[in-house]
Write a protein that holds these residues in place. Sequence first.
Motif, PDB file in Angstrom:
ATOM      1  N   THR A  15       0.846  -1.180   0.000  1.00 24.07           N
ATOM      2  CA  THR A  15       0.000   0.000   0.000  1.00 24.07           C
ATOM      3  C   THR A  15       0.894   1.246   0.000  1.00 24.07           C
ATOM      4  N   GLY A  16       0.466   2.254  -0.767  1.00 25.95           N
ATOM      5  CA  GLY A  16       1.248   3.488  -0.818  1.00 25.95           C
ATOM      6  C   GLY A  16       2.385   3.457  -1.817  1.00 25.95           C
ATOM      7  N   THR A  17       2.232   2.764  -2.932  1.00 22.87           N
ATOM      8  CA  THR A  17       3.326   2.639  -3.905  1.00 22.87           C
ATOM      9  C   THR A  17       3.583   3.928  -4.678  1.00 22.87           C
ATOM     10  N   ALA A  18       2.625   4.867  -4.660  1.00 23.54           N
ATOM     11  CA  ALA A  18       2.880   6.163  -5.287  1.00 23.54           C
ATOM     12  C   ALA A  18       3.510   7.136  -4.297  1.00 23.54           C
ATOM     13  N   THR A  39      -4.122  10.787  -3.319  1.00 20.32           N
ATOM     14  CA  THR A  39      -4.752  11.945  -2.695  1.00 20.32           C
ATOM     15  C   THR A  39      -3.966  13.216  -3.015  1.00 20.32           C
ATOM     16  N   ASP A  40      -4.612  14.360  -2.844  1.00 19.44           N
ATOM     17  CA  ASP A  40      -3.975  15.623  -3.183  1.00 19.44           C
ATOM     18  C   ASP A  40      -3.322  16.295  -1.973  1.00 19.44           C
ATOM     19  N   TYR A  41      -2.921  15.513  -0.971  1.00 18.99           N
ATOM     20  CA  TYR A  41      -2.195  16.069   0.175  1.00 18.99           C
ATOM     21  C   TYR A  41      -0.952  16.824  -0.301  1.00 18.99           C
ATOM     22  N   TYR A  42      -0.309  16.310  -1.349  1.00 18.42           N
ATOM     23  CA  TYR A  42       0.729  17.059  -2.055  1.00 18.42           C
ATOM     24  C   TYR A  42       0.586  16.744  -3.527  1.00 18.42           C
ATOM     25  N   GLU A  43       1.415  17.340  -4.363  1.00 15.70           N
ATOM     26  CA  GLU A  43       1.219  17.305  -5.809  1.00 15.70           C
ATOM     27  C   GLU A  43       1.062  15.883  -6.350  1.00 15.70           C
ATOM     28  N   VAL A  44      -0.077  15.661  -7.013  1.00 15.34           N
ATOM     29  CA  VAL A  44      -0.392  14.337  -7.544  1.00 15.34           C
ATOM     30  C   VAL A  44       0.523  13.981  -8.712  1.00 15.34           C
ATOM     31  N   ALA A  45       1.008  14.996  -9.427  1.00 20.29           N
ATOM     32  CA  ALA A  45       1.894  14.729 -10.568  1.00 20.29           C
ATOM     33  C   ALA A  45       3.138  13.963 -10.145  1.00 20.29           C
ATOM     34  N   LEU A  46       3.662  14.269  -8.961  1.00 20.04           N
ATOM     35  CA  LEU A  46       4.839  13.559  -8.457  1.00 20.04           C
ATOM     36  C   LEU A  46       4.491  12.097  -8.189  1.00 20.04           C
ATOM     37  N   LYS A  47       3.323  11.862  -7.626  1.00 14.50           N
ATOM     38  CA  LYS A  47       2.890  10.496  -7.361  1.00 14.50           C
ATOM     39  C   LYS A  47       2.701   9.712  -8.659  1.00 14.50           C
ATOM     40  N   ARG A  48       2.082  10.356  -9.633  1.00 18.23           N
ATOM     41  CA  ARG A  48       1.849   9.656 -10.905  1.00 18.23           C
ATOM     42  C   ARG A  48       3.168   9.351 -11.614  1.00 18.23           C
ATOM     43  N   ARG A  49       4.133  10.228 -11.480  1.00 15.24           N
ATOM     44  CA  ARG A  49       5.435   9.967 -12.104  1.00 15.24           C
ATOM     45  C   ARG A  49       6.105   8.762 -11.461  1.00 15.24           C
ATOM     46  N   ARG A  50       5.980   8.641 -10.152  1.00 12.71           N
ATOM     47  CA  ARG A  50       6.545   7.453  -9.487  1.00 12.71           C
ATOM     48  C   ARG A  50       5.906   6.182 -10.035  1.00 12.71           C
ATOM     49  N   HIS A  51       4.569   6.179 -10.164  1.00 11.89           N
ATOM     50  CA  HIS A  51       3.896   4.988 -10.685  1.00 11.89           C
ATOM     51  C   HIS A  51       4.266   4.715 -12.132  1.00 11.89           C
ATOM     52  N   GLU A  52       4.477   5.762 -12.909  1.00 15.56           N
ATOM     53  CA  GLU A  52       4.891   5.575 -14.300  1.00 15.56           C
ATOM     54  C   GLU A  52       6.227   4.845 -14.367  1.00 15.56           C
ATOM     55  N   ILE A  53       7.135   5.192 -13.467  1.00 15.13           N
ATOM     56  CA  ILE A  53       8.444   4.527 -13.441  1.00 15.13           C
ATOM     57  C   ILE A  53       8.281   3.061 -13.063  1.00 15.13           C
ATOM     58  N   LEU A  54       7.466   2.794 -12.054  1.00 15.34           N
ATOM     59  CA  LEU A  54       7.254   1.407 -11.637  1.00 15.34           C
ATOM     60  C   LEU A  54       6.568   0.597 -12.736  1.00 15.34           C
ATOM     61  N   ALA A  55       5.676   1.239 -13.485  1.00 12.54           N
ATOM     62  CA  ALA A  55       4.921   0.544 -14.529  1.00 12.54           C
ATOM     63  C   ALA A  55       5.809   0.098 -15.679  1.00 12.54           C
ATOM     64  N   GLN A  56       7.036   0.632 -15.746  1.00 16.66           N
ATOM     65  CA  GLN A  56       7.961   0.192 -16.784  1.00 16.66           C
ATOM     66  C   GLN A  56       8.399  -1.250 -16.546  1.00 16.66           C
ATOM     67  N   HIS A  57       8.197  -1.728 -15.328  1.00 16.98           N
ATOM     68  CA  HIS A  57       8.446  -3.144 -15.030  1.00 16.98           C
ATOM     69  C   HIS A  57       7.176  -3.931 -15.359  1.00 16.98           C
TER      70      HIS A  57
END
Length: 336
Positions: free
Chosen positions: A7-10, A35-53
């Motif tokens: 849980t919390g992979t982003a 959640t929008d506690y802080y910038e969602v774009a940063l979270k989505r970028r993390r998931h994009e990197i993980l999704a390359q696997h």
Amino acid sequence: MRRVFITGTAGFIGFHLAELLLQEGWEVAGFDAMTDYYEVALKRRRHEILAQHGRFTATEARLEDMEALTRAVETARPDVIVHLAGQAGVRYSLENPRAYIDSNITGTFNVMECARAAGVEHLLMASTSSVYGANTEMPYAETQKADHPLTIYAATKKANEAMGHSWAHIHGIPITAFRFFTVYGPWGRPDMAPSRFACGIVEGRPIDIYNNGEMWRDFTYVGDLVRGIRGLIDAVPGGAETRVANDSLSPVAPFRIVNIGNSDKVRLLDFIEAIEDALGRKAIRNYMPMQTGDVPATWADASLLQNLTGYRPQTPFREGVERFVRWYCDYYDVPL
């Protein structure tokens, strides 16, 4: 192939742990509310990197959504669950305490219930050094009492530990709660001190320094932290045969608490100077009194982690700060 549900992979720590396990060949199922506690774009970028696997999948939903969480865990069929998601931030807990009850209490109960239903080999849950609260005896050891939390954030994490112990006792599920100390490094949250300091220095704005700079923290590099978690995955608590020196293992349940820290306290002003040196710029310093719920120092006894895993965090803070600043400048396009 081993399967893990995180849980919390982003999030900051979840991203780094997922990446480490993917590199080892694990199949990783992520779960994050974005959640929008802080910038969602940063979270989505993390998931994009993980999704390359090819072995990474993700579900976007809240921990409080039991139906979505149950469905995600059933689909993942994990051997291990690592619960890192939740409402973070000591200072934000002063503004919006209900968010911590909903996410950290209700959400964690839902994760424990899913772990029970899935029959996982090991459930690992994030706690925090903040549970030590008003304790003054340092370094902090897992066997010390932690009965005086100073914020609702710390109180919810202390409650999570108590919930985990009872769940391990009732259902026989091996559970490890690990207490983080001040974590920093690449991909850190914008609301965390290193990012706030770097941003202020780069933009030429004053940075707030609490307690007039008389603060000490056990700064722990994120790469060290996730290697500690990785080692604990295999250190499954059980009966007396799993006990080691300085252990916090419960006498009545397969449950233990483990500190993950650098086993050293660093003066906050020295940490700020390291950021200044890495950026090649000086900060405008705004010295302020201690903030409500804060403590002047944290310092971990990480001997139990080493006894269980053979590993101890060891990245010098100046080296870790240099890595963080390089990432920060690259991500936010800041010339060095």
